[in-house]
Design an enzyme around this catalytic site. Sequence first.
Site, PDB file in Angstrom:
ATOM      1  N   GLY A  64     -28.763   9.871  -6.774  1.00 48.15           N
ATOM      2  CA  GLY A  64     -28.186  10.679  -7.846  1.00 48.15           C
ATOM      3  C   GLY A  64     -27.481  11.881  -7.264  1.00 48.15           C
ATOM      4  O   GLY A  64     -27.650  12.197  -6.081  1.00 48.15           O
TER       5      GLY A  64
ATOM      6  N   GLU B 110     -28.249  -0.821  -1.211  1.00 48.60           N
ATOM      7  CA  GLU B 110     -27.618  -1.636  -2.258  1.00 48.60           C
ATOM      8  C   GLU B 110     -26.119  -1.815  -2.062  1.00 48.60           C
ATOM      9  O   GLU B 110     -25.510  -2.664  -2.698  1.00 48.60           O
ATOM     10  CB  GLU B 110     -27.901  -1.031  -3.645  1.00 48.60           C
ATOM     11  CG  GLU B 110     -27.235   0.308  -3.955  1.00 48.60           C
ATOM     12  CD  GLU B 110     -28.001   1.534  -3.450  1.00 48.60           C
ATOM     13  OE1 GLU B 110     -28.696   1.409  -2.419  1.00 48.60           O
ATOM     14  OE2 GLU B 110     -27.889   2.608  -4.059  1.00 48.60           O
TER      15      GLU B 110
ATOM     16  N   GLY C  13     -11.810 -14.924 -24.670  1.00 50.19           N
ATOM     17  CA  GLY C  13     -12.314 -14.342 -23.427  1.00 50.19           C
ATOM     18  C   GLY C  13     -13.637 -14.990 -23.047  1.00 50.19           C
ATOM     19  O   GLY C  13     -14.236 -15.730 -23.840  1.00 50.19           O
ATOM     20  N   VAL C  14     -14.087 -14.687 -21.838  1.00 52.79           N
ATOM     21  CA  VAL C  14     -15.299 -15.327 -21.324  1.00 52.79           C
ATOM     22  C   VAL C  14     -16.526 -14.964 -22.179  1.00 52.79           C
ATOM     23  O   VAL C  14     -17.292 -15.842 -22.570  1.00 52.79           O
ATOM     24  CB  VAL C  14     -15.569 -14.882 -19.860  1.00 52.79           C
ATOM     25  CG1 VAL C  14     -16.812 -15.563 -19.314  1.00 52.79           C
ATOM     26  CG2 VAL C  14     -14.373 -15.193 -18.992  1.00 52.79           C
ATOM     27  N   ASP C  15     -16.684 -13.670 -22.492  1.00 53.00           N
ATOM     28  CA  ASP C  15     -17.921 -13.241 -23.145  1.00 53.00           C
ATOM     29  C   ASP C  15     -18.108 -13.870 -24.525  1.00 53.00           C
ATOM     30  O   ASP C  15     -19.152 -14.439 -24.822  1.00 53.00           O
ATOM     31  CB  ASP C  15     -17.963 -11.705 -23.270  1.00 53.00           C
ATOM     32  CG  ASP C  15     -17.723 -11.040 -21.931  1.00 53.00           C
ATOM     33  OD1 ASP C  15     -17.921 -11.710 -20.907  1.00 53.00           O
ATOM     34  OD2 ASP C  15     -17.316  -9.865 -21.914  1.00 53.00           O
TER      35      ASP C  15
ATOM     36  N   HIS D 129     -28.282   3.934   1.588  1.00 49.79           N
ATOM     37  CA  HIS D 129     -28.190   3.081   0.391  1.00 49.79           C
ATOM     38  C   HIS D 129     -28.217   1.598   0.780  1.00 49.79           C
ATOM     39  O   HIS D 129     -27.218   1.072   1.257  1.00 49.79           O
ATOM     40  CB  HIS D 129     -26.889   3.378  -0.363  1.00 49.79           C
ATOM     41  CG  HIS D 129     -26.913   4.683  -1.077  1.00 49.79           C
ATOM     42  ND1 HIS D 129     -27.330   4.823  -2.378  1.00 49.79           N
ATOM     43  CD2 HIS D 129     -26.603   5.928  -0.664  1.00 49.79           C
ATOM     44  CE1 HIS D 129     -27.263   6.080  -2.745  1.00 49.79           C
ATOM     45  NE2 HIS D 129     -26.823   6.782  -1.716  1.00 49.79           N
TER      46      HIS D 129
ATOM     47  N   LYS E 136     -21.424  -9.271 -15.837  1.00 51.07           N
ATOM     48  CA  LYS E 136     -20.293 -10.176 -16.057  1.00 51.07           C
ATOM     49  C   LYS E 136     -20.404 -11.490 -15.248  1.00 51.07           C
ATOM     50  O   LYS E 136     -20.196 -12.572 -15.780  1.00 51.07           O
ATOM     51  CB  LYS E 136     -18.998  -9.455 -15.669  1.00 51.07           C
ATOM     52  CG  LYS E 136     -17.740 -10.215 -16.005  1.00 51.07           C
ATOM     53  CD  LYS E 136     -17.300  -9.896 -17.398  1.00 51.07           C
ATOM     54  CE  LYS E 136     -16.036 -10.601 -17.780  1.00 51.07           C
ATOM     55  NZ  LYS E 136     -15.666 -10.286 -19.161  1.00 51.07           N
TER      56      LYS E 136
ATOM     57  N   CYS F 198     -32.274   7.474  -1.398  1.00 56.46           N
ATOM     58  CA  CYS F 198     -31.485   8.702  -1.351  1.00 56.46           C
ATOM     59  C   CYS F 198     -32.139   9.799  -2.197  1.00 56.46           C
ATOM     60  O   CYS F 198     -33.234  10.241  -1.875  1.00 56.46           O
ATOM     61  CB  CYS F 198     -30.044   8.408  -1.758  1.00 56.46           C
ATOM     62  SG  CYS F 198     -28.919   9.723  -1.281  1.00 56.46           S
ATOM     63  N   TYR F 199     -31.538  10.202  -3.321  1.00 58.07           N
ATOM     64  CA  TYR F 199     -32.195  11.230  -4.143  1.00 58.07           C
ATOM     65  C   TYR F 199     -33.603  10.769  -4.552  1.00 58.07           C
ATOM     66  O   TYR F 199     -34.531  11.579  -4.625  1.00 58.07           O
ATOM     67  CB  TYR F 199     -31.369  11.558  -5.393  1.00 58.07           C
ATOM     68  CG  TYR F 199     -32.029  12.653  -6.209  1.00 58.07           C
ATOM     69  CD1 TYR F 199     -31.832  13.983  -5.877  1.00 58.07           C
ATOM     70  CD2 TYR F 199     -32.893  12.346  -7.256  1.00 58.07           C
ATOM     71  CE1 TYR F 199     -32.484  14.994  -6.563  1.00 58.07           C
ATOM     72  CE2 TYR F 199     -33.547  13.347  -7.956  1.00 58.07           C
ATOM     73  CZ  TYR F 199     -33.332  14.666  -7.610  1.00 58.07           C
ATOM     74  OH  TYR F 199     -33.979  15.659  -8.280  1.00 58.07           O
TER      75      TYR F 199
END
Length: 516
Positions: free
Chosen positions: A54, A173, A227-229, A171, A371, A81-82
């Site tokens: 953060g 990630e 659309g895809v969604d 990090h 997504k 991290c934070y």
Amino acid sequence: MTNVLIIDFGSQVTQLIARRVRECNVYCEIWPFNKISKEKVNKFNPSGIILSGGPSSVTSENKPEVSEFIFHLNLPVLGICYGQQTMVSQMGGKVESSDHQEFGKALVRVNNRCKLFDGVWNVSSEYQVWMSHGDRVTELPSGFEQVAKSDGAPFAAIADEKRNFYGLQFHPEVFHTPEGPKILKNFVVGICKADSNWTMSSFKDEAISSVKEQVGNGKVICGLSGGVDSSVVAVLLNEAIGNQLTCVLVDHGLMRLGEIDEIVELFRSRFNIRLVLRDASAIFLSRLSGKTDPEEKRKIIGNTFIEVFEEEANKIGGAEFLAQGTLYPDIIESVSFTGGPSVTIKSHHNVGGLPERMNMNLVEPLRELFKDEVRELGRELGLPESMVGRHPFPGPGLAIRIPGQDITEEKLNILRSVDHIYIDEIKKANLYGEIWQAFAVLLPVKTVGVMGDKRSYDYAVALRAVTSVDGMTADFYHFDMEVLGKISSRIINEVRGINRVTYDTTSKPPGTIEWE
Ligand code: XMP
């Protein structure tokens, strides 16, 4: 099923932690640090907890902290991290601001064994990581020991293996920590012992039964956009509650070449879904006539869409439920440190406002998914790759790709032809999957050209193609000039009314992906 809880302190990359955890086939959720209660956590029943990074400093007065009970649940905790700094500070260690800030790639040297690095990093070796910090831990709370260090952080990794508490200054990630996913997997699967059984096939089954339970015998309306969604929602609902579902496709006259026919063919013929098609293009175009301001255009389209959709819903006798393709990033509560609302760059078009107006309940079966997970679910449901792998297309359609000028049927047709050739060539060059989104923009300017031996005075178009992960940031796509040249000459040769093609080399930020 077992879960992992990610407590968010407002890092730009918290969602990436969730992505990595889910890549281990473990379900996880992101909760803001200030919305945590013992009851909620007990109910969620996590196998372990990750504290995100953060922007704050634990040396500042109004520092955000994690509720103390989190450290007394007898669960593994990983601070990043934070997250590491607040864990250290709350447990009695020391964190200080440092002159030696580290931003970007850095090397860490492992100097102790630790379960987090099992089978990934060896003691006495150096590895690349991604750092982004000014403060750093300078004194450990009791029970912890140093596991790795870097030039800017004496405690780049720390562990209290008795309590299964871990802290990383870097990090794991992000992409630039190459072994980061394996380290997170060691935490989630090895240390938390979370079950790796969260697959798309199991998600599909669970989603179908929870839709059945929510809807009962009620009727459901689903707005299809192609659309895809919304397509994935429609097919999922069709599998769950087939004959209670009606899909409504509003043709606002701002779709691409052949798009409406393709959607109708796919849903009516292939999936046998009850689909109402309403051609409302005349209403949309007449209301847009003479309008050039981007926000005004968006509002007109949004409001007209709601109106037309409501008319169609009433014609079929209404419904108790409205299905929407809301995704997880839409509902993650962002942690705001400024307290103020963020600036509106564009009013994105969706069917917001409809449920209240029509007194309908929402069905949102994708609200836990990212997504790319929606795409995977679409494949699981048998949607063709041509639909599942589609580039995003904005709700206001081609209207926001004819900037600064009157939108007419003639201009829409020119733009449709250009767009069609552009996408066709991208597919032929096998680049469609590599590009996140590609489209053409009809410019409000005519330019002089020479075609045959004659002077021409026609429109110019701009082509745009970007790579992106989530549409929040984007880089312009670096085409091979041969490919771009071929696209350009096909457009000029085949589309009447265009005599110049340009390529947009703006990234986001500072540009947005669409021009309006
Ligand atoms: P911008 O232009 O804001 O776009 O960088 C980011 C992504 O969002 C899409 N977009 C929209 N999608 N309704 C949508 O459903 C909208 O009003 C809208 N405006 C932009 C855009 O195509 C890109 O993928």
